[in-house]
Design a protein around this motif. Sequence first.
Motif, PDB file in Angstrom:
ATOM      1  N   GLN A  16       0.822  -1.210   0.000  1.00  0.00           N
ATOM      2  CA  GLN A  16       0.000   0.000   0.000  1.00  0.00           C
ATOM      3  C   GLN A  16       0.855   1.258   0.000  1.00  0.00           C
ATOM      4  O   GLN A  16       0.557   2.229  -0.711  1.00  0.00           O
ATOM      5  N   PHE A  17       1.921   1.270   0.790  1.00  0.00           N
ATOM      6  CA  PHE A  17       2.809   2.433   0.803  1.00  0.00           C
ATOM      7  C   PHE A  17       3.461   2.635  -0.567  1.00  0.00           C
ATOM      8  O   PHE A  17       3.602   3.756  -1.043  1.00  0.00           O
ATOM      9  N   LYS A  18       3.850   1.524  -1.182  1.00  0.00           N
ATOM     10  CA  LYS A  18       4.477   1.614  -2.503  1.00  0.00           C
ATOM     11  C   LYS A  18       3.479   2.161  -3.530  1.00  0.00           C
ATOM     12  O   LYS A  18       3.844   2.947  -4.414  1.00  0.00           O
ATOM     13  N   LYS A  19       2.212   1.747  -3.409  1.00  0.00           N
ATOM     14  CA  LYS A  19       1.166   2.282  -4.295  1.00  0.00           C
ATOM     15  C   LYS A  19       1.022   3.794  -4.149  1.00  0.00           C
ATOM     16  O   LYS A  19       0.653   4.488  -5.084  1.00  0.00           O
ATOM     17  N   GLN A  20       1.318   4.280  -2.937  1.00  0.00           N
ATOM     18  CA  GLN A  20       1.248   5.723  -2.680  1.00  0.00           C
ATOM     19  C   GLN A  20       2.483   6.460  -3.213  1.00  0.00           C
ATOM     20  O   GLN A  20       2.603   7.670  -3.047  1.00  0.00           O
ATOM     21  N   GLY A  21       3.407   5.695  -3.800  1.00  0.00           N
ATOM     22  CA  GLY A  21       4.609   6.306  -4.345  1.00  0.00           C
ATOM     23  C   GLY A  21       5.751   6.406  -3.343  1.00  0.00           C
ATOM     24  O   GLY A  21       6.739   7.101  -3.590  1.00  0.00           O
ATOM     25  N   LYS A  22       5.634   5.698  -2.212  1.00  0.00           N
ATOM     26  CA  LYS A  22       6.668   5.728  -1.183  1.00  0.00           C
ATOM     27  C   LYS A  22       7.681   4.610  -1.392  1.00  0.00           C
ATOM     28  O   LYS A  22       7.332   3.512  -1.842  1.00  0.00           O
ATOM     29  N   SER A  23       8.932   4.878  -1.044  1.00  0.00           N
ATOM     30  CA  SER A  23       9.951   3.824  -1.045  1.00  0.00           C
ATOM     31  C   SER A  23       9.930   3.134   0.316  1.00  0.00           C
ATOM     32  O   SER A  23       9.761   3.787   1.352  1.00  0.00           O
ATOM     33  N   VAL A  24      10.067   1.803   0.314  1.00  0.00           N
ATOM     34  CA  VAL A  24       9.883   1.005   1.529  1.00  0.00           C
ATOM     35  C   VAL A  24      11.051   0.032   1.696  1.00  0.00           C
ATOM     36  O   VAL A  24      11.564  -0.524   0.730  1.00  0.00           O
ATOM     37  N   LEU A  25      11.447  -0.177   2.959  1.00  0.00           N
ATOM     38  CA  LEU A  25      12.463  -1.173   3.328  1.00  0.00           C
ATOM     39  C   LEU A  25      11.907  -2.014   4.470  1.00  0.00           C
ATOM     40  O   LEU A  25      11.336  -1.470   5.425  1.00  0.00           O
ATOM     41  N   LEU A  26      12.063  -3.341   4.391  1.00  0.00           N
ATOM     42  CA  LEU A  26      11.587  -4.235   5.443  1.00  0.00           C
ATOM     43  C   LEU A  26      12.761  -4.786   6.247  1.00  0.00           C
ATOM     44  O   LEU A  26      13.832  -5.048   5.688  1.00  0.00           O
ATOM     45  N   GLY A  27      12.548  -4.973   7.557  1.00  0.00           N
ATOM     46  CA  GLY A  27      13.548  -5.573   8.428  1.00  0.00           C
ATOM     47  C   GLY A  27      13.018  -6.869   9.012  1.00  0.00           C
ATOM     48  O   GLY A  27      11.989  -6.871   9.698  1.00  0.00           O
ATOM     49  N   ALA A  28      13.706  -7.993   8.742  1.00  0.00           N
ATOM     50  CA  ALA A  28      13.237  -9.315   9.176  1.00  0.00           C
ATOM     51  C   ALA A  28      13.802  -9.647  10.562  1.00  0.00           C
ATOM     52  O   ALA A  28      14.694 -10.475  10.711  1.00  0.00           O
ATOM     53  N   ALA A  29      13.243  -8.988  11.600  1.00  0.00           N
ATOM     54  CA  ALA A  29      13.776  -9.155  12.960  1.00  0.00           C
ATOM     55  C   ALA A  29      12.983 -10.160  13.800  1.00  0.00           C
ATOM     56  O   ALA A  29      13.238 -10.293  14.993  1.00  0.00           O
ATOM     57  N   ASP A  30      12.019 -10.881  13.185  1.00  0.00           N
ATOM     58  CA  ASP A  30      11.389 -12.011  13.869  1.00  0.00           C
ATOM     59  C   ASP A  30      12.228 -13.233  13.515  1.00  0.00           C
ATOM     60  O   ASP A  30      11.902 -14.013  12.629  1.00  0.00           O
TER      61      ASP A  30
END
Length: 321
Positions: free
Chosen positions: A142-156
């Motif tokens: 959804q954030f990417k659809k808004q034109g935002k750049s996103v980074l995920l952190g796999a901390a689980d």
Amino acid sequence: MALFGFFSKEKKESLDKGLEKSKDSFFSKMGKAIAGKSTVDDEVLDELEGILATSDVGVDTIIKIIDRIEARVARDKYLSTSELDKILREEIAGLLAENDDNSATARANDFYVPEQHKPYVILVVGVNGVGKTTTIGKLAYQFKKQGKSVLLGAADTFRAAAVDQIKLWGERVGVPVVSHGMNTDPASVAFDAAKQGQESKVDVVIIDTAGRLHNKVNLMNELTKIKRVVQKFIPEAPHEVLLVLDGSTGQNAFLQAKEFTRATEVTALAITKLDGTAKGGVVIGISDQFNIPVKYIGVGEKMDDLQVFNKMEFVDSLFGK
């Protein structure tokens, strides 16, 4: 006709479909309760109280709703049972509107990120099985659809396949994932995610965390450590601590919310799996009872089925015929 018209047609249809089981269950029970009755009397209100309880609205919120309808019956002198769904919708909407202390309604279609924070860091918490990692993937989409750049952190890093799952979501959505693999230190993952997010100037960093309610002290210590290392790069982070709850568990969702809010500072809630349950009323109770906004709801499997929660549209879909 809808009480409020903020949603797009597609989102409203998705919400209606996602709440179908809850809605059908409610109206089926209500139809039996008012059979042969022409007015809203004490017997009808007693039945309504029981039906709201089976929908997991929550005792404190049910009392408020019944009190409001009783006051309306006393004021108007005569209310027919054929109007009950409309009355219920209006009184619940009024109750929730009184608690509305944010501008989410005005941004009902918008996955909003404050412009003053870059990157905007979201720490996601919740027990295993509530749809936490799926919610992260859908949020990223959804954030990417808004034109935002996103980074995920796999901390689980302690749950089997959690790291692989978030990597798959990263590939599916087309966003990078910071990962150190299984059984590694969650704080070191968070550290690197914050560092890379700042250096890459991304708009949003979403960090997954361990989904275990092992005990409050350990949970608090683990999350405190993650916050501390993130703040080395972004002093005001995390900007949001999002607790994910499984709506299909009904009252267990209330209990999890209480446990997590005692253990750490939760700033927003996401309630998932509402399409697979008749317990959709839990969202009303949680929205009313906690001083924490319900920000997102999950009403289906598709990526667009994670929606920004709009109290009025929710009530309209759940109780409108």
